[in-house]
Write a protein that holds these residues in place. Structure first.
Motif, short mmCIF file in Angstrom:
data_model
loop_
_atom_site.label_atom_id
_atom_site.label_comp_id
_atom_site.label_asym_id
_atom_site.label_seq_id
_atom_site.Cartn_x
_atom_site.Cartn_y
_atom_site.Cartn_z
N UNK A 167 0.84 -1.20 0.00
CA UNK A 167 0.00 0.00 0.00
C UNK A 167 0.88 1.24 0.00
N UNK A 168 0.46 2.27 -0.74
CA UNK A 168 1.26 3.48 -0.79
C UNK A 168 0.98 4.36 0.44
N UNK A 169 1.80 5.40 0.58
CA UNK A 169 1.74 6.23 1.78
C UNK A 169 0.40 6.95 1.91
N UNK A 170 -0.20 7.33 0.80
CA UNK A 170 -1.49 8.03 0.88
C UNK A 170 -2.58 7.10 1.41
N UNK A 171 -2.57 5.84 0.98
CA UNK A 171 -3.56 4.88 1.46
C UNK A 171 -3.40 4.63 2.96
N UNK A 172 -2.16 4.52 3.42
CA UNK A 172 -1.91 4.31 4.84
C UNK A 172 -2.39 5.52 5.64
N UNK A 173 -2.09 6.74 5.15
CA UNK A 173 -2.51 7.95 5.84
C UNK A 173 -4.03 8.04 5.92
N UNK A 174 -4.72 7.67 4.84
CA UNK A 174 -6.18 7.69 4.85
C UNK A 174 -6.76 6.69 5.83
N UNK A 175 -6.17 5.50 5.88
CA UNK A 175 -6.62 4.49 6.83
C UNK A 175 -6.42 4.95 8.27
N UNK A 176 -5.26 5.59 8.54
CA UNK A 176 -4.98 6.08 9.90
C UNK A 176 -5.98 7.16 10.30
N UNK A 177 -6.32 8.05 9.38
CA UNK A 177 -7.30 9.08 9.68
C UNK A 177 -8.66 8.45 10.00
#
Length: 242
Positions: free
Chosen positions: A175-185
């Motif tokens: 998973x790319x960094x944007x997907x991880x950031x969205x999941x964390x949010x």
């Protein structure tokens, strides 16, 4: 291996040109600038002069407004930070960390902060590793372009020189960094809903979770599962309310 150099809030046009030159001599050409001081920095005279012919890097370079945009498509983030952060990623020298990373299936982004202030804590927190370049303890200040040259050289060496430029990933994509950031949010909102996270006193819960998930090497499918968990938590909390 897909490699990107990300410059955050760069204030000196000459450093952008010098960065392009440092990248080009090591065979890299993916440069992204996040909110630089000069909107026209890629075409300014000082930039072009300091690039010393690496115009193809400047022509391909992009300017974006946010770090999320700059990290689109990248799955492993390396901060460059002289001082380790509490609750931040583990710190390594490039020579310690990059050889093993070169054998991974990741797409790698190297992040560099502004000339005056370096990287913010929040930007460092979202990275998987922090790279520190060993220097004289009495004079440890490196010019931005010089730091990029060192990292680019160490990374090219870890990749096996120019013989390994076209090496193909051997594992499933991450998973790319944007997907991880969205999941964390999404998780942050759900943790507030169930009362596990107090937004008035969050402490370091989210940076710690960020590092936990970074170590997990999440795939896109696992991101979907974790978002489903967050959604179910929030729905259960809503049903439990009187």
């Amino acid at each position: 291996m897909k490699t990107r150099f990300v410059l955050i809030n760069t204030s000196h046009a000459g450093n952008v040109g010098a960065a392009a030159r440092a990248m080009r001599v090591m065979g890299f050409d993916d440069l992204v600038l996040v909110a630089p001081r000069w909107p026209d920095v890629l075409t300014r005279e000082e930039t072009v002069q300091r690039a010393s012919g690496a115009l193809d890097v400047l022509e391909r370079a992009r300017i974006v407004a946010t770090l999320d945009e700059a990290l689109d498509g990248m799955s492993y983030l390396c901060a460059t930070a002289m001082t380790p952060r509490d609750f931040g990623p583990p710190t390594f020298t490039p020579r310690e960390h990059l050889p093993a990373l070169a054998q991974s299936p990741h797409s790698v982004a190297f992040l560099f902060g502004s000339e005056r202030f370096g990287m913010s804590n929040d930007d460092v927190y979202r990275c998987h590793a922090a790279l520190t370049i060993p220097t004289d303890p009495q004079f440890g200040s490196l010019n931005l372009a010089a730091a990029i040259q060192v990292i680019a050289y160490e990374w090219r060496t870890a990749l096996g020189g120019f013989r390994s430029v076209r090496a193909e990933p051997v594992e499933a994509p991450l998973a790319d960094a944007r997907a991880v950031a969205g999941m964390l949010a999404h998780w942050e909102r759900s943790l507030v809903e169930i009362g596990f996270l107090d937004p008035a006193a969050p402490k370091k819960l989210m940076p710690r979770l960020n590092q936990l998930f970074n170590r997990s090497r999440l795939t896109p499918e696992e991101i979907h599962i974790l978002r489903g968990v967050a959604k179910s938590m929030a729905e259960a909390a809503a049903k439990a309310k009187p």
